[in-house]
Design a protein around this motif. Sequence first.
Motif, short mmCIF file in Angstrom:
data_model
loop_
_atom_site.label_atom_id
_atom_site.label_comp_id
_atom_site.label_asym_id
_atom_site.label_seq_id
_atom_site.Cartn_x
_atom_site.Cartn_y
_atom_site.Cartn_z
N VAL A 1 -0.54 2.32 -15.30
CA VAL A 1 0.27 2.01 -14.31
C VAL A 1 1.03 0.48 -14.85
O VAL A 1 0.40 -0.28 -15.46
N GLU A 2 2.21 0.32 -14.63
CA GLU A 2 2.99 -1.25 -14.79
C GLU A 2 2.70 -2.18 -13.74
O GLU A 2 3.16 -3.11 -13.89
N GLY A 3 2.29 -1.71 -12.57
CA GLY A 3 2.32 -2.44 -11.46
C GLY A 3 1.91 -1.77 -10.45
O GLY A 3 1.75 -0.63 -10.02
N VAL A 4 1.32 -2.40 -9.27
CA VAL A 4 0.65 -1.85 -8.16
C VAL A 4 1.19 -2.27 -6.84
O VAL A 4 1.48 -3.77 -6.61
N VAL A 5 1.57 -1.58 -5.83
CA VAL A 5 1.83 -2.00 -4.49
C VAL A 5 0.22 -1.69 -3.74
O VAL A 5 -0.07 -0.68 -3.50
N ALA A 6 -0.18 -2.89 -2.95
CA ALA A 6 -1.22 -2.62 -2.38
C ALA A 6 -1.11 -2.78 -0.72
O ALA A 6 -0.47 -3.83 -0.32
N ILE A 7 -1.11 -1.69 0.09
CA ILE A 7 -1.19 -1.92 1.33
C ILE A 7 -2.48 -2.56 1.89
O ILE A 7 -3.41 -1.74 2.07
N THR A 8 -2.71 -3.53 2.02
CA THR A 8 -3.87 -4.17 2.44
C THR A 8 -3.91 -5.13 3.68
O THR A 8 -3.73 -6.32 3.64
N PRO A 9 -4.16 -4.20 4.84
CA PRO A 9 -3.97 -5.10 6.18
C PRO A 9 -4.96 -5.98 6.29
O PRO A 9 -5.07 -6.53 7.46
N GLN A 10 -6.23 -5.77 5.77
CA GLN A 10 -7.57 -6.30 6.17
C GLN A 10 -7.62 -7.55 5.36
O GLN A 10 -7.51 -7.52 3.97
N ARG A 11 -8.13 -8.55 5.82
CA ARG A 11 -8.52 -9.83 5.18
C ARG A 11 -9.42 -9.58 4.09
O ARG A 11 -8.92 -10.13 2.97
N SER A 12 -10.25 -8.72 4.27
CA SER A 12 -11.07 -8.58 3.01
C SER A 12 -10.51 -8.09 1.84
O SER A 12 -11.02 -8.40 0.73
N HIS A 13 -9.57 -7.14 2.07
CA HIS A 13 -8.86 -6.70 0.86
C HIS A 13 -8.23 -7.69 0.16
O HIS A 13 -8.20 -7.62 -1.07
N VAL A 14 -7.49 -8.34 0.92
CA VAL A 14 -6.50 -9.47 0.34
C VAL A 14 -7.56 -10.33 -0.60
O VAL A 14 -7.11 -10.66 -1.81
N GLN A 15 -8.59 -10.51 -0.11
CA GLN A 15 -9.70 -11.36 -0.56
C GLN A 15 -9.97 -10.74 -2.11
O GLN A 15 -9.90 -11.47 -3.14
N ALA A 16 -10.30 -9.52 -1.84
CA ALA A 16 -10.86 -8.70 -3.00
C ALA A 16 -9.82 -8.67 -4.28
O ALA A 16 -9.85 -8.75 -5.37
N LEU A 17 -8.78 -8.52 -3.69
CA LEU A 17 -7.37 -8.47 -4.37
C LEU A 17 -7.07 -9.54 -5.30
O LEU A 17 -6.78 -9.62 -6.60
N ALA A 18 -7.31 -10.74 -4.72
CA ALA A 18 -7.01 -12.10 -5.38
C ALA A 18 -8.00 -12.37 -6.47
O ALA A 18 -7.59 -12.93 -7.32
N GLU A 19 -9.30 -11.99 -5.96
CA GLU A 19 -10.32 -12.12 -6.99
C GLU A 19 -10.26 -11.25 -8.41
O GLU A 19 -11.03 -11.38 -9.25
N LEU A 20 -9.35 -10.10 -8.14
CA LEU A 20 -9.29 -9.13 -9.05
C LEU A 20 -8.71 -9.54 -10.37
O LEU A 20 -9.20 -9.17 -11.61
N ASP A 21 -7.54 -10.15 -10.25
CA ASP A 21 -6.85 -10.60 -11.45
C ASP A 21 -6.58 -9.33 -12.26
O ASP A 21 -7.17 -9.24 -13.40
N ALA A 22 -5.81 -8.45 -11.83
CA ALA A 22 -5.22 -7.32 -12.54
C ALA A 22 -4.42 -7.69 -13.71
O ALA A 22 -3.63 -8.59 -13.76
N PRO A 23 -4.37 -6.78 -14.70
CA PRO A 23 -3.56 -6.99 -15.77
C PRO A 23 -2.07 -6.63 -15.71
O PRO A 23 -1.40 -6.22 -16.59
N PHE A 24 -1.56 -6.42 -14.18
CA PHE A 24 -0.31 -6.06 -14.13
C PHE A 24 -0.05 -6.65 -12.81
O PHE A 24 -0.75 -7.14 -12.10
N PRO A 25 1.52 -6.67 -12.33
CA PRO A 25 1.82 -7.42 -11.09
C PRO A 25 1.42 -6.38 -9.97
O PRO A 25 1.23 -5.26 -10.20
N VAL A 26 0.98 -7.42 -8.91
CA VAL A 26 0.24 -6.60 -7.80
C VAL A 26 1.52 -7.27 -6.59
O VAL A 26 1.40 -8.51 -6.48
#
Lengths: 348, 348
Positions: free
Chosen positions: A126-151
């Motif tokens: 995939v060239e990018g991801v939209v993450a529906i992340t309504p929980q604080r813990s998700h957003v945290q995890a997402l930030a730490e992930l450092d994906a190789p494409f825009p999120v």
Amino acid sequence: MANPAEDVRPPTMADVAREAGVSHQTVSRVLSDHPNVRAATREQVTLAIERLGYRRNSAARALVTRRTRTLGVIAVNTALYGPASTLTGLEEAAREQGYLVSTVSLRTGEGQGLKDAIDHLASWGVEGVVAITPQRSHVQALAELDAPFPVVTVEGGHQLDLPGVSLDQELGARMVTEHLLAAGHGNVWHVAGPDDWLESEARTAGWRTVLEEGGIRPPRVLTGDWSPLSGYRAGQELAGLALARRGATPVTAVFVANDQMALGVLRALREGGIRTPGQVAVAGFDDIPEAEFFPPPLTTVRQDFAAIGRRSIGLLVDHIEGRARKVEHLLVEPQLIMRASTRPSNES
Amino acid sequence: MANPAEDVRPPTMADVAREAGVSHQTVSRVLSDHPNVRAATREQVTLAIERLGYRRNSAARALVTRRTRTLGVIAVNTALYGPASTLTGLEEAAREQGYLVSTVSLRTGEGQGLKDAIDHLASWGVEGVVAITPQRSHVQALAELDAPFPVVTVEGGHQLDLPGVSLDQELGARMVTEHLLAAGHGNVWHVAGPDDWLESEARTAGWRTVLEEGGIRPPRVLTGDWSPLSGYRAGQELAGLALARRGATPVTAVFVANDQMALGVLRALREGGIRTPGQVAVAGFDDIPEAEFFPPPLTTVRQDFAAIGRRSIGLLVDHIEGRARKVEHLLVEPQLIMRASTRPSNES
DNA sequence: AGGTTGATTGTTAGCGCTCACAACAGCGTG
DNA sequence: CACGCTGTTGTGAGCGCTAACAATCAACCT
């Protein structure tokens, strides 16, 4: 009639080229709407394509262009009205822009699942991801992930370095609360969503702000888990308080953080013999299709889920195609829907 | 530090091979879990992969294997509880089997949109499609399409030559109707869904069969469009009939074809001063999360959407991977959920 | 006329991977 | 000891496409 190999391969560009009497490159040019192709040639090729039922092989194309034109979507609670509607909006917007959308639904909301989902999508290019992340813990995890494409996040809050789109939850909560105060209530109780959810926090914050701005001391917050049952339990507590008539803050108005819980609250009040809105006014949030037919029809805040979907895809595609300015945060405006559940009546 | 070209390409298999001191083919073997690789070699390669952050390029892989491992899903009304839940089930099942799912939501239900959706998916090389096609016109369009890959329908009826999975709608309707008759009602009215929908037809058919088997003449069918509003209108009509007390069939029990419409019916009855279930019993279909908190809690039929999703993916993958026997039709069993809205009470 | 331009078409070289096959070692067997 | 077998690794071709460049031709300018 001779059919030695069972697998009849689909026609390739070379087949079309042969059929049309041109080179495969010319076929490619026709397919990509290149301007420098003679009209007659274009016609030939188009005809040949149709005759053979040719279809461009997207894998080969992706291999050489390094573009898969595929976007990923990660969502939790996809069966609920809100996420499901957002998903629909996302998908339509992406399709319009010529992208394919692949969805991953997360059941529970822990970080590992999110990491796996990103991995799953990444392995498909995939060239990018939209993450529906309504929980604080998700957003945290997402930030730490450092994906190789825009999120891009949806309802992911605006603290982080990720671009995102959200409804202005706080504004929505303010609108409801102000509406209730304007209707003559001296105070407004609040049934909040679960703690970890950013939407809960924002709605609670909006409610609290309005009260404090009005010099009113906010009563104790009750908490649910978005489900009708949890609303029912909170409603029982409120009913008890309303009937007891003692304690500092009388219960005459309740802002419930979503419509499903409001349904539970309404039932509990009714069972407690309390009239709505006569004795207690109730408002919700989301404007689910059922809300208009609750007993009584529910005052609530409508979210434009389609717009949220559209704008997040816009943001994501801007990033992918390099048009992205900086990290941006978009807010979508909510709309107050006034119905009978908060209608001032002639009894107190 | 030198960074002449801005685009740093992701590492390829060849890069990993060099890093590990083996050939690219050995890397491929490690990645595909080929048995004949020395443990030490495998270790080397795995380490190199990790060091470089290597990830297999799915486009290149798809090009040579002719397998994209991608499935398409086409659905209408994806924001509603039923389709949304099915979608979630589908997606999870597919992911477990190592497939990626791409969804296309159709807004309206005409054939052209469906054709475009199939085209969109086909151009991305999906290996199969699950089509949630609850309307007769869809199924028709689907049958005429003759897609270049297997297609499995969900709620698409069993008349056609397409494999499919459905809830046993008719059985569900029978269960509800029998339940109402057993509770002592002499007859059962019915608010049906829109005409073109197969689910409407099957539910109506089940209801009608039970009545006829019991020697009861089915009353005139009212029709809605699944929305609470349409149920409200039907409910007003029923309320009128219930109060008038003339006409052949007294209104004491109503089977509404879905929960949302039932909500509307309940409101109309309440507004008409009719007690539920005291004077009129009401039952729905779907068991949406809100149903338990309706006034009164709604007797309804629960659909196992997750199972439907799982089984359709199973069917589709069987076809794709050549395990498919013939055209198969799977039925999922519904479950009757009894609640207060049909509870026999001591008044007539 | 000679050269230059632009439009149109063809040729060639990969993209990163898997498949088929070749190569080679180590082993047991007649 | 030659032979075949099995396990392990490498080599080469090619999947179907696009990008870069080359070739061709007609038109146009000085």
